[in-house]
Write an enzyme that holds these catalytic residues in place. Structure first.
Site, mmCIF file in Angstrom:
data_model
loop_
_atom_site.group_PDB
_atom_site.id
_atom_site.type_symbol
_atom_site.label_atom_id
_atom_site.label_comp_id
_atom_site.label_asym_id
_atom_site.label_seq_id
_atom_site.Cartn_x
_atom_site.Cartn_y
_atom_site.Cartn_z
ATOM 1 N N CYS A 21 47.612 4.935 57.565
ATOM 2 C CA CYS A 21 48.503 4.103 57.132
ATOM 3 C C CYS A 21 48.828 4.232 55.747
ATOM 4 O O CYS A 21 48.135 3.697 54.691
ATOM 5 C CB CYS A 21 47.938 2.662 57.438
ATOM 6 S SG CYS A 21 49.093 1.109 57.146
ATOM 7 N N CYS A 37 49.492 0.859 53.642
ATOM 8 C CA CYS A 37 48.230 0.002 53.544
ATOM 9 C C CYS A 37 47.465 0.841 52.362
ATOM 10 O O CYS A 37 46.809 0.145 51.625
ATOM 11 C CB CYS A 37 47.277 0.093 54.899
ATOM 12 S SG CYS A 37 47.969 -0.514 56.377
ATOM 13 N N ASP A 38 47.254 2.061 52.471
ATOM 14 C CA ASP A 38 46.295 2.809 51.543
ATOM 15 C C ASP A 38 47.126 3.638 50.464
ATOM 16 O O ASP A 38 46.124 4.194 49.379
ATOM 17 C CB ASP A 38 45.485 3.645 52.350
ATOM 18 C CG ASP A 38 44.710 2.889 53.480
ATOM 19 O OD1 ASP A 38 44.276 1.911 53.081
ATOM 20 O OD2 ASP A 38 44.363 3.337 54.502
#
Length: 331
Positions: free
Chosen positions: A143, A146-147
């Site tokens: 992701c 996300c990261d």
């Protein structure tokens, strides 16, 4: 055991639904699963190290810590949490029937409920390459949103694996943080839409590596430092220095246990009535990544968990009113 509401799933969607349902005195029971889909209770969030984009945590929080806090809040308001996996359901009549892992459907009494919230999420597909287990969430992720903004990826070369729209989108997103982004495509062309492919190919910070397989992730024992690439035609290998390897090869919604009893789209995600959490079966609701293949964020999952609980509360109120009218002879 009979419950008014059963929630299957223990990520942000499931726990948010539980918090709202418990505060509405619906006495929810939440099955958090026991390594369901190979993931610990809490779902994909438990495989994320630092979470910096969940509101309320300005200094960031680990995925496991956030999951623990969600669980604690669910329990605080009276949710009963059961660490077992639901492997089979019968939604053909109410009350709905659910069987736990290891139960024999014909012999064991099922758990039953008047309303059911499905919040089982989706599992990121992995390639199983050498070094994957060692460096997952230590330079490897599924992701980018996300990261991607994490300090270990900033101003560093990053690699995205995939050939579809998701790969192009994630690569483009990562250019905001990376020094350069490489897309490893197994074939000699993208599967992505023309506009997304053209955007990636024309981006000055993106290099597309055609006919390229990533066959190994290597590092210093602590974090990822490079990957091993293999030419799909010549089979020659080479090393590429990188601080991040992002999979963009899709997700699998965790719906197998439903055995086709709820409507899904062509990729297996549950279909809900737009703007709601309602599935095609009255009394069954969907929350989180099990139906959301667009955003797939902890915060959007939590929001849909809230929607599912509110929809459930309204459903049960209407159900009680109908039963009251029926008992009084008005129906």
């Amino acid at each position: 055991m009979h419950s008014k509401v059963i929630i299957v799933g223990s990520g942000p969607a499931g726990h948010t639904a539980a918090i709202y349902a418990a505060r509405a005195n619906l006495e929810p029971v939440l099955f958090e699963g026991m390594l369901a889909g190979g993931v610990a209770p809490g779902g994909q969030l438990t495989t994320t190290t630092e979470v910096e984009n969940f509101p309320g945590f300005p200094a960031g929080i680990t995925g496991i810590e956030l999951t623990d806090k969600l669980r604690e809040q669910s329990e605080r308001f009276g949710t009963e949490i059961i660490t077992e996996t639901i492997t089979r359901v019968d939604l053909s009549s109410r009350p709905f029937k659910l069987w736990r892992e290891g139960a024999e459907a014909d012999a064991d009494e099922p758990d039953t409920c008047d309303a059911l919230i499905i919040a089982t999420g989706a599992t990121a597909k992995r390639l199983g390459i050498a070094g994957e287990d060692k460096y997952w969430q230590r330079g490897m992720s599924a992701c980018a949103v996300c990261d991607g903004a994490a300090p270990i990826f900033r101003n560093k070369p990053l690699v995205v694996i995939g050939g579809g729209d998701s790969a192009c989108e994630e690569a483009t997103f990562l250019t905001k943080y990376a020094s350069h982004v490489y897309i490893a495509v197994r074939r000699d062309a993208f599967r992505a839409s023309q506009i997304m492919a053209r955007r990636a190919e024309n981006h000055p910070k993106i290099t597309v590596m055609w006919n390229t397989h990533v066959i190994e992730a290597k590092g210093d024992g602590s974090v990822l430092t490079h990957v091993v690439l293999q030419d799909a035609n010549t089979k020659e290998t080479r090393n590429l220095a990188t601080s991040g390897l992002f999979y963009a090869i899709g997700h699998t919604p965790n719906t197998a246990f439903l055995d086709g009893q709820l409507d899904t789209d062509e990729t297996g995600y549950l279909v809900v009535k737009p703007g709601t959490s309602l599935t095609n079966v009255a009394g069954v609701f969907a929350a989180g990544d099990v139906h959301d293949k667009t955003y797939r964020q902890a915060i959007t999952a939590a929001g849909s968990g809230c929607m599912a609980a509110l929809d459930t509360e309204k459903y049960l109120e209407n159900l009680a009113a109908e039963e009251h009218e029926r008992a009084s002879g008005k129906l």
